[in-house]
Write a protein that holds these residues in place. Structure first.
Motif, PDB file in Angstrom:
ATOM      1  N   VAL A 182      41.202  32.488  42.010  1.00  0.00           N
ATOM      2  CA  VAL A 182      42.430  33.286  42.169  1.00  0.00           C
ATOM      3  C   VAL A 182      43.020  33.195  40.797  1.00  0.00           C
ATOM      4  N   VAL A 183      42.880  32.092  39.988  1.00  0.00           N
ATOM      5  CA  VAL A 183      43.321  31.635  38.643  1.00  0.00           C
ATOM      6  C   VAL A 183      42.606  32.648  37.877  1.00  0.00           C
ATOM      7  N   GLY A 184      41.283  32.643  37.806  1.00  0.00           N
ATOM      8  CA  GLY A 184      40.261  33.496  36.923  1.00  0.00           C
ATOM      9  C   GLY A 184      40.674  35.009  37.018  1.00  0.00           C
ATOM     10  N   GLN A 185      41.114  35.493  38.295  1.00  0.00           N
ATOM     11  CA  GLN A 185      41.492  36.869  38.564  1.00  0.00           C
ATOM     12  C   GLN A 185      42.650  37.101  37.911  1.00  0.00           C
ATOM     13  N   ALA A 186      43.760  36.204  37.939  1.00  0.00           N
ATOM     14  CA  ALA A 186      44.977  36.311  37.332  1.00  0.00           C
ATOM     15  C   ALA A 186      45.034  36.429  35.790  1.00  0.00           C
ATOM     16  N   VAL A 187      44.100  35.395  35.108  1.00  0.00           N
ATOM     17  CA  VAL A 187      43.786  35.648  33.684  1.00  0.00           C
ATOM     18  C   VAL A 187      42.962  36.857  33.340  1.00  0.00           C
ATOM     19  N   ASP A 188      42.363  37.280  34.362  1.00  0.00           N
ATOM     20  CA  ASP A 188      41.557  38.739  33.829  1.00  0.00           C
ATOM     21  C   ASP A 188      42.596  39.877  33.846  1.00  0.00           C
ATOM     22  N   ALA A 189      43.375  39.649  34.814  1.00  0.00           N
ATOM     23  CA  ALA A 189      44.568  40.913  34.731  1.00  0.00           C
ATOM     24  C   ALA A 189      45.314  40.979  33.809  1.00  0.00           C
ATOM     25  N   LEU A 190      45.852  39.782  33.388  1.00  0.00           N
ATOM     26  CA  LEU A 190      46.589  39.649  32.244  1.00  0.00           C
ATOM     27  C   LEU A 190      45.952  39.834  31.056  1.00  0.00           C
ATOM     28  N   GLY A 191      44.487  39.565  30.718  1.00  0.00           N
ATOM     29  CA  GLY A 191      44.038  39.983  29.302  1.00  0.00           C
ATOM     30  C   GLY A 191      43.805  41.428  29.567  1.00  0.00           C
ATOM     31  N   ALA A 192      43.290  42.021  30.723  1.00  0.00           N
ATOM     32  CA  ALA A 192      43.242  43.650  30.773  1.00  0.00           C
ATOM     33  C   ALA A 192      44.429  44.414  30.520  1.00  0.00           C
ATOM     34  N   MET A 193      45.543  43.766  30.389  1.00  0.00           N
ATOM     35  CA  MET A 193      46.802  44.572  30.152  1.00  0.00           C
ATOM     36  C   MET A 193      46.781  44.506  28.470  1.00  0.00           C
ATOM     37  N   ASN A 194      46.240  43.912  27.764  1.00  0.00           N
ATOM     38  CA  ASN A 194      46.478  43.842  26.159  1.00  0.00           C
ATOM     39  C   ASN A 194      46.528  45.178  25.461  1.00  0.00           C
ATOM     40  N   THR A 195      45.239  45.711  25.944  1.00  0.00           N
ATOM     41  CA  THR A 195      45.119  46.943  24.964  1.00  0.00           C
ATOM     42  C   THR A 195      46.155  48.050  25.240  1.00  0.00           C
ATOM     43  N   GLY A 196      46.544  48.106  26.720  1.00  0.00           N
ATOM     44  CA  GLY A 196      47.374  49.091  27.100  1.00  0.00           C
ATOM     45  C   GLY A 196      48.801  49.037  26.702  1.00  0.00           C
ATOM     46  N   LEU A 197      49.135  47.699  26.690  1.00  0.00           N
ATOM     47  CA  LEU A 197      50.473  47.350  25.914  1.00  0.00           C
ATOM     48  C   LEU A 197      50.692  47.195  24.733  1.00  0.00           C
ATOM     49  N   VAL A 198      49.377  46.886  23.815  1.00  0.00           N
ATOM     50  CA  VAL A 198      49.626  47.057  22.380  1.00  0.00           C
ATOM     51  C   VAL A 198      49.964  48.587  21.779  1.00  0.00           C
TER      52      VAL A 198
END
Length: 308
Positions: A184-200
């Motif tokens: 569940v922690v790994g999935q949370a980290v993956d989800a947050l990392g996946a936000m990077n490009t879109g937000l930038v």
């Protein structure tokens, strides 16, 4: 051909989100304060998650040796890019601070990681992430001092307590220990990392709405950075690796990752830092957008050169 389509697809996706950010700011849906908050979310949450995500994998002695060489040659090529930027942009000249910033820092995370996966495989992703980690240390020291015009922005305390640096250290410890966090922690980290490009790209689009885009993209200074960042740096990196090849045996994945890392367009964080520190924002946003678009031509050429 597949490699070229990956590059075009990544850039097209980024520009679609950029256009959305432009439209949202233009219609008032996102204001300047909201764009600033999104910038901080990228710098202090999404980007650190992306770094940790890339480094958390099972330990492999060969990868550790390759990572050591990547660190060494990344330091060498970053020193070259710093020197190149300092020669091309004088401190008191036009775009002196952010011109040097743009020449020095590459967009290894957003385009480099998916491109490395497609062309080199998981080892390429690991190595380009290591190079990106070294760049992150320089980003929050030399880069912060450049963008802010204040050397205190690069204080050791600020560097060591920066979320990106903490994420880098944590990810590398996980690699050395072959430890993976609970699912569940790994999935949370993956989800947050996946936000990077879109937000930038949303933030970059919002920033561009505040600029005279036509004037920026017609500036010769933009294309000066493009030549240095997209052509000179990958060629100089290749030359350094060729010079070292007589005494150092490097894995092909290390070669490819280092050249790809320096063939990337200007780091999108240039725009975030410029607006965070109120330093030459229009130029920084324009140079990120222009070099990202130009890389649709230069990156396939770099890949063809590497394969040859």
């Amino acid at each position: 051909m597949a490699d070229t389509s990956i590059i075009i697809g990544q850039i097209a996706m980024m520009f679609m989100i950029l256009a959305l950010g432009y439209a949202l700011h233009h219609t008032g849906f996102i204001d300047d304060h909201g764009a600033s908050q999104l910038s901080d979310l990228v710098l202090y949450v999404a980007n650190p998650a992306l770094i940790a995500q890339a480094l958390m994998r099972d330990f492999d002695p060969a990868l550790l040796v390759g990572a050591g060489w990547v660190v060494l040659f990344t330091v060498v090529t970053l020193a070259i890019s710093c020197a190149l930027g300092a020669v091309a942009y004088r401190p008191n000249g036009p775009h002196g601070q952010m011109g040097r910033f743009a020449v020095t820092f590459s967009n290894a995370g957003f385009i480099g990681i998916p491109l490395a996966m497609a062309t080199v495989g998981p080892d390429g992703v690991f190595y380009i992430s290591i190079a990106n980690t070294v760049q992150t240390v320089l980003l929050w020291t030399y880069g912060a001092a450049l963008a802010s015009g204040d050397h205190s922005a690069a204080s050791p305390k600020r560097v060591l307590t920066n979320p990106a640096i903490i994420a880098m250290a944590a990810g590398f410890v996980c690699f050395l220990a072959s430890w993976q966090p609970p699912a569940v922690v790994g999935q949370a980290v993956d989800a947050l990392g996946a936000m990077n490009t879109g937000l930038v790209m949303l933030v970059l689009g919002a920033h561009l709405d505040r600029c005279d885009v036509g004037r920026i993209l017609s500036s010769t200074q933009i294309y000066k950075v493009g030549v240095l960042r997209l052509v000179a740096m990958p060629l100089l990196t290749f030359a350094v690796l060729v010079a070292a090849s007589g005494s150092v045996k490097l894995d092909a994945a290390v070669w490819a990752s280092l050249v790809l890392y320096q063939a990337m367009p200007v780091a999108t964080v240039a725009s975030l830092f410029a607006h965070k520190y109120d330093t030459d924002g229009p130029f920084s946003s324009g140079v990120v957008a222009a070099t990202t678009l130009l890389s649709a031509v230069t990156l396939p050429l770099a890949l063809t050169f590497l394969m040859a």
